[in-house]
Write an enzyme that holds these catalytic residues in place. Structure first.
Site, PDB file in Angstrom:
ATOM      1  N   TYR A  51       0.824  -1.211   0.000  1.00  0.00           N
ATOM      2  CA  TYR A  51       0.000   0.000   0.000  1.00  0.00           C
ATOM      3  C   TYR A  51       0.865   1.271   0.000  1.00  0.00           C
ATOM      4  CZ  TYR A  51      -4.698  -2.036   0.471  1.00  0.00           C
ATOM      5  OH  TYR A  51      -5.900  -2.676   0.239  1.00  0.00           O
ATOM      6  N   PHE A  59      -4.735   7.595   6.963  1.00  0.00           N
ATOM      7  CA  PHE A  59      -5.174   6.263   7.400  1.00  0.00           C
ATOM      8  C   PHE A  59      -4.145   5.169   7.119  1.00  0.00           C
ATOM      9  CE2 PHE A  59      -6.977   7.124   3.166  1.00  0.00           C
ATOM     10  CZ  PHE A  59      -6.470   6.051   2.438  1.00  0.00           C
ATOM     11  N   ARG A  87     -13.927  -4.296 -10.167  1.00  0.00           N
ATOM     12  CA  ARG A  87     -14.247  -3.072  -9.413  1.00  0.00           C
ATOM     13  C   ARG A  87     -15.771  -2.913  -9.299  1.00  0.00           C
ATOM     14  NH1 ARG A  87      -9.930  -0.382  -6.908  1.00  0.00           N
ATOM     15  NH2 ARG A  87     -11.124   1.541  -7.118  1.00  0.00           N
ATOM     16  N   THR A  93     -15.619   2.134  -2.462  1.00  0.00           N
ATOM     17  CA  THR A  93     -14.722   1.956  -1.308  1.00  0.00           C
ATOM     18  C   THR A  93     -15.483   2.021   0.010  1.00  0.00           C
ATOM     19  OG1 THR A  93     -13.039   3.117  -2.607  1.00  0.00           O
ATOM     20  CG2 THR A  93     -12.586   2.835  -0.263  1.00  0.00           C
ATOM     21  N   ARG A 104     -19.025  -5.070  -1.302  1.00  0.00           N
ATOM     22  CA  ARG A 104     -18.867  -4.122  -0.190  1.00  0.00           C
ATOM     23  C   ARG A 104     -20.216  -3.727   0.397  1.00  0.00           C
ATOM     24  NH1 ARG A 104     -13.817  -0.884  -2.964  1.00  0.00           N
ATOM     25  NH2 ARG A 104     -12.127  -1.869  -1.769  1.00  0.00           N
ATOM     26  N   ASN A 114     -13.197  -3.022   4.451  1.00  0.00           N
ATOM     27  CA  ASN A 114     -14.151  -3.107   3.341  1.00  0.00           C
ATOM     28  C   ASN A 114     -14.009  -4.372   2.501  1.00  0.00           C
ATOM     29  OD1 ASN A 114     -11.819  -2.370   2.090  1.00  0.00           O
ATOM     30  ND2 ASN A 114     -12.600  -0.499   1.154  1.00  0.00           N
ATOM     31  N   HIS A 117      -9.918  -5.963  -1.889  1.00  0.00           N
ATOM     32  CA  HIS A 117      -9.095  -5.034  -2.668  1.00  0.00           C
ATOM     33  C   HIS A 117      -9.132  -5.508  -4.112  1.00  0.00           C
ATOM     34  CE1 HIS A 117      -5.624  -2.998  -4.415  1.00  0.00           C
ATOM     35  NE2 HIS A 117      -5.305  -4.181  -4.922  1.00  0.00           N
TER      36      HIS A 117
HETATM   37  P1  ATP Z   1      -8.493  -0.994  -2.660  1.00  0.00           P
HETATM   38  O1  ATP Z   1      -7.236  -0.272  -3.119  1.00  0.00           O
HETATM   39  O2  ATP Z   1      -8.322  -1.676  -1.311  1.00  0.00           O
HETATM   40  O3  ATP Z   1      -9.053  -1.883  -3.708  1.00  0.00           O
HETATM   41  P2  ATP Z   1     -10.038   1.326  -3.288  1.00  0.00           P
HETATM   42  O4  ATP Z   1      -9.216   1.391  -4.538  1.00  0.00           O
HETATM   43  O5  ATP Z   1     -11.527   1.282  -3.414  1.00  0.00           O
HETATM   44  O6  ATP Z   1      -9.628   0.082  -2.408  1.00  0.00           O
HETATM   45  P3  ATP Z   1      -8.264   3.300  -2.146  1.00  0.00           P
HETATM   46  O7  ATP Z   1      -8.555   4.757  -2.221  1.00  0.00           O
HETATM   47  O8  ATP Z   1      -7.217   2.718  -3.030  1.00  0.00           O
HETATM   48  O9  ATP Z   1      -9.658   2.525  -2.334  1.00  0.00           O
HETATM   49  O10 ATP Z   1      -7.909   2.992  -0.626  1.00  0.00           O
HETATM   50  C1  ATP Z   1      -7.236   1.792  -0.282  1.00  0.00           C
HETATM   51  C2  ATP Z   1      -7.833   1.233   0.988  1.00  0.00           C
HETATM   52  O11 ATP Z   1      -7.537   2.114   2.068  1.00  0.00           O
HETATM   53  C3  ATP Z   1      -9.360   1.129   0.995  1.00  0.00           C
HETATM   54  O12 ATP Z   1      -9.853  -0.032   0.381  1.00  0.00           O
HETATM   55  C4  ATP Z   1      -9.646   1.121   2.477  1.00  0.00           C
HETATM   56  O13 ATP Z   1      -9.409  -0.169   3.049  1.00  0.00           O
HETATM   57  C5  ATP Z   1      -8.603   2.097   3.009  1.00  0.00           C
HETATM   58  N1  ATP Z   1      -9.157   3.452   3.108  1.00  0.00           N
HETATM   59  C6  ATP Z   1      -9.434   4.306   2.084  1.00  0.00           C
HETATM   60  N2  ATP Z   1      -9.932   5.460   2.529  1.00  0.00           N
HETATM   61  C7  ATP Z   1      -9.981   5.355   3.891  1.00  0.00           C
HETATM   62  C8  ATP Z   1     -10.393   6.217   4.949  1.00  0.00           C
HETATM   63  N3  ATP Z   1     -10.869   7.434   4.698  1.00  0.00           N
HETATM   64  N4  ATP Z   1     -10.289   5.744   6.212  1.00  0.00           N
HETATM   65  C9  ATP Z   1      -9.801   4.517   6.488  1.00  0.00           C
HETATM   66  N5  ATP Z   1      -9.381   3.661   5.532  1.00  0.00           N
HETATM   67  C10 ATP Z   1      -9.473   4.063   4.263  1.00  0.00           C
HETATM   68 MG    MG Z   2      -7.077   1.277  -4.526  1.00  0.00          MG
END
Ligand code: ATP
Ligand code: MG
Length: 140
Positions: A51, A59, A87, A93, A104, A114, A117
């Protein structure tokens, strides 16, 4: 659209609640084939590297701790337009914004916990697949 591969994780909140099979059923019903899959527990260093793109976000620490808190299931999904399709099946998200029928919406506990990923582009899919799997482990 061509056949693509995408990288997927079933996250700790979902493995904790025995939702691996229910989530896999959603992928398969959407025409996504699970061509690689392993259950592992990440270290903080591995979660931080995976990540890394989010390391400046407030976060980040919480996200890495969550991702290490229990086993995950790392997967490669294959199918027509697999990155976008996955997706779509995952949903937004934040589960409060996720459409009915998505993973989700049905299973996520919060914006952080959530359940899944999924890669967001062909370039990130390639990097994420290579982070978790060798070519020999991908069986289409
Ligand atoms: P992922 O990358 O896990 O598939 P995503 O692409 O929908 O999810 P991202 O913006 O890439 O969302 O964020 C990565 C992950 O970080 C999210 O899936 C979630 O677990 C966490 N996350 C994102 N925003 C927040 C937040 N505001 N507070 C806490 N955790 C968050
Ligand atoms: Mg993502």
């Amino acid at each position: 659209m061509a056949i693509q591969r995408t990288f997927s994780i079933i996250k700790p909140d979902a493995t904790n609640r025995n939702l691996t099979g229910a989530i896999n059923a959603k992928f398969e019903a959407a025409g996504l084939r699970i061509v690689a899959q392993k259950r592992i527990q990440l270290t903080m260093a591995q979660a931080g590297e995976f990540y890394g793109v989010h390391k400046e976000r407030p976060f980040f620490g919480e996200l890495c701790e969550f991702m290490c808190s229990a086993p995950i299931v790392a997967q490669v999904l294959e199918g027509e337009d697999a990155i976008a399709k996955n997706r779509e099946v995952m949903g937004a998200t934040n589960p409060a914004d996720a459409a009915d029928g998505t993973i989700r919406k049905e299973y996520a506990l919060s914006i952080g916990e959530n359940s899944v990923h999924g890669s967001d582009a062909p370039e990130t899919a390639a990097v994420e697949i290579a982070f978790f799997f060798s070519g020999l482990e991908l069986v289409g």
